[in-house]
Design a protein around this motif. Structure first.
Motif, PDB file in Angstrom:
ATOM      1  N   GLY A 143       0.794  -1.220   0.000  1.00 38.75           N
ATOM      2  CA  GLY A 143       0.000   0.000   0.000  1.00 38.75           C
ATOM      3  C   GLY A 143       0.827   1.270   0.000  1.00 38.75           C
ATOM      4  O   GLY A 143       0.326   2.344   0.342  1.00 38.75           O
ATOM      5  N   THR A 144       2.109   1.139  -0.381  1.00 40.61           N
ATOM      6  CA  THR A 144       2.969   2.314  -0.487  1.00 40.61           C
ATOM      7  C   THR A 144       3.410   2.490  -1.938  1.00 40.61           C
ATOM      8  O   THR A 144       3.365   1.548  -2.733  1.00 40.61           O
ATOM      9  CB  THR A 144       4.217   2.182   0.419  1.00 40.61           C
ATOM     10  N   LEU A 145       3.830   3.697  -2.255  1.00 39.19           N
ATOM     11  CA  LEU A 145       4.203   4.017  -3.637  1.00 39.19           C
ATOM     12  C   LEU A 145       5.284   3.079  -4.146  1.00 39.19           C
ATOM     13  O   LEU A 145       6.338   2.912  -3.523  1.00 39.19           O
ATOM     14  CB  LEU A 145       4.686   5.470  -3.708  1.00 39.19           C
ATOM     15  N   PHE A 146       5.022   2.460  -5.292  1.00 33.98           N
ATOM     16  CA  PHE A 146       5.967   1.559  -5.930  1.00 33.98           C
ATOM     17  C   PHE A 146       7.213   2.344  -6.337  1.00 33.98           C
ATOM     18  O   PHE A 146       7.125   3.441  -6.894  1.00 33.98           O
ATOM     19  CB  PHE A 146       5.284   0.925  -7.147  1.00 33.98           C
ATOM     20  N   ASP A 179      18.043   8.398  -3.347  1.00 38.38           N
ATOM     21  CA  ASP A 179      17.879   8.068  -1.932  1.00 38.38           C
ATOM     22  C   ASP A 179      16.398   8.056  -1.587  1.00 38.38           C
ATOM     23  O   ASP A 179      15.703   9.064  -1.766  1.00 38.38           O
ATOM     24  CB  ASP A 179      18.590   9.099  -1.053  1.00 38.38           C
ATOM     25  N   PHE A 180      15.915   6.914  -1.097  1.00 41.04           N
ATOM     26  CA  PHE A 180      14.534   6.783  -0.631  1.00 41.04           C
ATOM     27  C   PHE A 180      14.536   6.946   0.888  1.00 41.04           C
ATOM     28  O   PHE A 180      14.969   6.059   1.612  1.00 41.04           O
ATOM     29  CB  PHE A 180      13.955   5.424  -1.030  1.00 41.04           C
ATOM     30  N   HIS A 181      14.068   8.091   1.366  1.00 41.80           N
ATOM     31  CA  HIS A 181      14.123   8.398   2.792  1.00 41.80           C
ATOM     32  C   HIS A 181      12.913   7.875   3.562  1.00 41.80           C
ATOM     33  O   HIS A 181      13.036   7.510   4.729  1.00 41.80           O
ATOM     34  CB  HIS A 181      14.218   9.918   2.989  1.00 41.80           C
ATOM     35  N   ALA A 182      11.723   7.886   2.939  1.00 42.31           N
ATOM     36  CA  ALA A 182      10.506   7.472   3.642  1.00 42.31           C
ATOM     37  C   ALA A 182       9.481   7.018   2.608  1.00 42.31           C
ATOM     38  O   ALA A 182       9.480   7.497   1.472  1.00 42.31           O
ATOM     39  CB  ALA A 182       9.941   8.630   4.469  1.00 42.31           C
ATOM     40  N   PRO A 183       8.580   6.077   2.988  1.00 45.16           N
ATOM     41  CA  PRO A 183       7.553   5.622   2.045  1.00 45.16           C
ATOM     42  C   PRO A 183       6.469   6.667   1.844  1.00 45.16           C
ATOM     43  O   PRO A 183       6.257   7.542   2.678  1.00 45.16           O
ATOM     44  CB  PRO A 183       6.993   4.365   2.712  1.00 45.16           C
ATOM     45  N   VAL A 184       5.774   6.555   0.700  1.00 50.43           N
ATOM     46  CA  VAL A 184       4.628   7.409   0.386  1.00 50.43           C
ATOM     47  C   VAL A 184       3.391   6.522   0.390  1.00 50.43           C
ATOM     48  O   VAL A 184       3.378   5.474  -0.265  1.00 50.43           O
ATOM     49  CB  VAL A 184       4.784   8.088  -0.988  1.00 50.43           C
ATOM     50  N   LEU A 185       2.347   6.955   1.087  1.00 57.00           N
ATOM     51  CA  LEU A 185       1.159   6.128   1.251  1.00 57.00           C
ATOM     52  C   LEU A 185       0.106   6.432   0.195  1.00 57.00           C
ATOM     53  O   LEU A 185       0.026   7.558  -0.319  1.00 57.00           O
ATOM     54  CB  LEU A 185       0.556   6.351   2.643  1.00 57.00           C
ATOM     55  N   GLU A 186      -0.697   5.424  -0.113  1.00 56.06           N
ATOM     56  CA  GLU A 186      -1.839   5.607  -1.011  1.00 56.06           C
ATOM     57  C   GLU A 186      -2.737   6.732  -0.498  1.00 56.06           C
ATOM     58  O   GLU A 186      -3.003   6.834   0.701  1.00 56.06           O
ATOM     59  CB  GLU A 186      -2.627   4.300  -1.082  1.00 56.06           C
ATOM     60  N   SER A 205      23.354  18.340 -14.961  1.00 55.65           N
ATOM     61  CA  SER A 205      23.077  17.585 -13.745  1.00 55.65           C
ATOM     62  C   SER A 205      21.846  18.198 -13.091  1.00 55.65           C
ATOM     63  O   SER A 205      21.817  19.394 -12.802  1.00 55.65           O
ATOM     64  CB  SER A 205      24.272  17.645 -12.790  1.00 55.65           C
ATOM     65  N   VAL A 206      20.824  17.370 -12.882  1.00 52.41           N
ATOM     66  CA  VAL A 206      19.539  17.847 -12.352  1.00 52.41           C
ATOM     67  C   VAL A 206      19.234  17.125 -11.051  1.00 52.41           C
ATOM     68  O   VAL A 206      19.294  15.889 -10.990  1.00 52.41           O
ATOM     69  CB  VAL A 206      18.395  17.599 -13.356  1.00 52.41           C
ATOM     70  N   GLU A 207      18.917  17.892 -10.013  1.00 55.54           N
ATOM     71  CA  GLU A 207      18.479  17.292  -8.750  1.00 55.54           C
ATOM     72  C   GLU A 207      16.962  17.415  -8.635  1.00 55.54           C
ATOM     73  O   GLU A 207      16.401  18.471  -8.952  1.00 55.54           O
ATOM     74  CB  GLU A 207      19.132  17.961  -7.549  1.00 55.54           C
ATOM     75  N   VAL A 208      16.336  16.330  -8.172  1.00 54.55           N
ATOM     76  CA  VAL A 208      14.884  16.319  -7.948  1.00 54.55           C
ATOM     77  C   VAL A 208      14.635  15.908  -6.504  1.00 54.55           C
ATOM     78  O   VAL A 208      15.167  14.902  -6.033  1.00 54.55           O
ATOM     79  CB  VAL A 208      14.166  15.339  -8.900  1.00 54.55           C
ATOM     80  N   ILE A 209      13.842  16.720  -5.799  1.00 55.75           N
ATOM     81  CA  ILE A 209      13.467  16.427  -4.414  1.00 55.75           C
ATOM     82  C   ILE A 209      11.959  16.186  -4.369  1.00 55.75           C
ATOM     83  O   ILE A 209      11.184  16.986  -4.894  1.00 55.75           O
ATOM     84  CB  ILE A 209      13.842  17.588  -3.483  1.00 55.75           C
ATOM     85  N   MET A 210      11.560  15.068  -3.761  1.00 53.45           N
ATOM     86  CA  MET A 210      10.147  14.700  -3.709  1.00 53.45           C
ATOM     87  C   MET A 210       9.669  14.651  -2.259  1.00 53.45           C
ATOM     88  O   MET A 210      10.253  13.950  -1.428  1.00 53.45           O
ATOM     89  CB  MET A 210       9.916  13.339  -4.375  1.00 53.45           C
ATOM     90  N   HIS A 211       8.630  15.426  -1.967  1.00 49.89           N
ATOM     91  CA  HIS A 211       7.976  15.396  -0.665  1.00 49.89           C
ATOM     92  C   HIS A 211       6.625  14.692  -0.807  1.00 49.89           C
ATOM     93  O   HIS A 211       5.983  14.762  -1.850  1.00 49.89           O
ATOM     94  CB  HIS A 211       7.720  16.806  -0.134  1.00 49.89           C
ATOM     95  N   ALA A 212       6.191  14.056   0.261  1.00 51.47           N
ATOM     96  CA  ALA A 212       4.825  13.534   0.362  1.00 51.47           C
ATOM     97  C   ALA A 212       4.026  14.478   1.246  1.00 51.47           C
ATOM     98  O   ALA A 212       4.559  15.057   2.195  1.00 51.47           O
ATOM     99  CB  ALA A 212       4.815  12.132   0.946  1.00 51.47           C
ATOM    100  N   GLU A 213       2.748  14.637   0.910  1.00 50.33           N
ATOM    101  CA  GLU A 213       1.871  15.495   1.718  1.00 50.33           C
ATOM    102  C   GLU A 213       0.570  14.769   2.017  1.00 50.33           C
ATOM    103  O   GLU A 213      -0.058  14.213   1.117  1.00 50.33           O
ATOM    104  CB  GLU A 213       1.572  16.796   0.983  1.00 50.33           C
ATOM    105  N   ARG A 221       6.665  15.491   4.382  1.00 51.35           N
ATOM    106  CA  ARG A 221       7.934  14.868   4.758  1.00 51.35           C
ATOM    107  C   ARG A 221       8.748  14.593   3.495  1.00 51.35           C
ATOM    108  O   ARG A 221       8.192  14.340   2.423  1.00 51.35           O
ATOM    109  CB  ARG A 221       7.704  13.577   5.542  1.00 51.35           C
ATOM    110  N   LEU A 222      10.049  14.648   3.651  1.00 52.42           N
ATOM    111  CA  LEU A 222      10.952  14.331   2.554  1.00 52.42           C
ATOM    112  C   LEU A 222      10.928  12.829   2.324  1.00 52.42           C
ATOM    113  O   LEU A 222      11.129  12.048   3.257  1.00 52.42           O
ATOM    114  CB  LEU A 222      12.376  14.791   2.887  1.00 52.42           C
ATOM    115  N   CYS A 223      10.680  12.414   1.066  1.00 55.44           N
ATOM    116  CA  CYS A 223      10.594  10.986   0.760  1.00 55.44           C
ATOM    117  C   CYS A 223      11.729  10.504  -0.129  1.00 55.44           C
ATOM    118  O   CYS A 223      12.320   9.460   0.120  1.00 55.44           O
ATOM    119  CB  CYS A 223       9.258  10.663   0.097  1.00 55.44           C
ATOM    120  N   THR A 224      12.014  11.249  -1.181  1.00 53.93           N
ATOM    121  CA  THR A 224      13.002  10.784  -2.156  1.00 53.93           C
ATOM    122  C   THR A 224      13.799  11.964  -2.685  1.00 53.93           C
ATOM    123  O   THR A 224      13.251  13.047  -2.875  1.00 53.93           O
ATOM    124  CB  THR A 224      12.319  10.054  -3.328  1.00 53.93           C
TER     125      THR A 224
END
Length: 250
Positions: A143-146, A179-186, A205-213, A221-224
């Motif tokens: 039940g978390t983001l693949f 880097d996968f810091h935390a899971p993202v929930l459905e 060189s491109v950096e991408v930061i992904m937060h879950a809300e 929270r920071l996820c990836t």
């Protein structure tokens, strides 16, 4: 919210399918309404949809929405869609519409404290932002983001940031680190921010930061976090030079 028009979203004329456009607009209206109310929302109706100009396959679409009316249990959200030619930077106001969303369920959740990531390295040019909703088809058996879906969204954000800088076709040459810091929930949304960090001769060189809300509380929270090497290509498929950052003036 930013997205790309890929072939599966285009009709036989090679332009954005009307149903796909409405789906994008409805998703943004849902996000705007839920963030504004912090309550579960559903779409009640849409109206005043105006298709001003077609959006060609391969174009970037930028959606903006705002709450224009608040009722006791409903809100109206105005949505605009701007199409951008990544090669030239030319932008057109392509679609617009109004969506009414109604709150369902119990009382509003109390917002929690927002957790922000530490700032990343200073980049070149503006940040390209994208928002996606995590639906059941995006999750694994826990039940978390693949992870593969997260990588696809990270790669798309990196592509948008690099193409906007180079104003020419770009492809991914390498994934430097993920880097996968935390899971993202459905049911949560993911907010991606991409920025070009360094420019070589034909690579970026491109950096991408992904937060879950969590939409009902606003907690983030920071996820990836990932870094990608993107290469600009000419129309013959070979690497070509990309614009260098402007030298600072005294």
């Amino acid at each position: 919210m930013v997205d790309m028009v890929f072939p599966e979203q285009a009709n036989h004329h090679g332009t954005l399918f009307g149903g796909a456009a409405l789906s994008m607009m409805d998703k943004l209206a849902f996000l705007v309404a839920t963030r504004a109310t912090r309550r579960p929302m559903v779409t009640a109706c849409s109206g005043q949809i105006d298709f001003r100009s077609p959006v060609a396959q391969g174009r970037l679409v930028e959606l903006a929405g705002e709450v224009v009316r608040r009722g006791t249990r409903s809100v109206d959200v105005e949505v605009r869609v701007i199409a951008e030619d990544l090669a030239t930077g030319e932008r057109h106001d392509s679609l617009g519409g109004r969506f009414t969303l109604v709150a369902v369920g119990g009382e509003r959740a109390r917002p929690n404290a927002v957790e922000l990531a530490s700032p990343g390295p200073e980049g070149i040019g503006p940040v390209s932002s994208m928002v996606e909703m995590v639906f059941p088809g995006h999750t694994n058996h826990f039940g978390t983001l693949f992870g593969g879906q997260a990588l696809a969204w990270l790669g798309k954000a990196a592509f948008v940031a690099a193409a906007r800088h180079a104003r020419m076709p770009v492809v991914m040459a390498a994934s430097e680190r993920i880097d996968f810091h935390a899971p993202v929930l459905e049911g949560e949304i993911v907010d991606l921010a991409a920025r070009v960090l360094r420019v070589g001769n034909s690579s970026m060189s491109v950096e991408v930061i992904m937060h879950a809300e969590e939409l009902l509380t606003g907690q983030r929270r920071l996820c990836t976090r990932g870094r990608f090497t993107m290469v600009a290509l000419g129309y013959d498929g070979r690497p070509v030079p990309v614009p260098q950052p402007a030298e600072p003036t005294c």
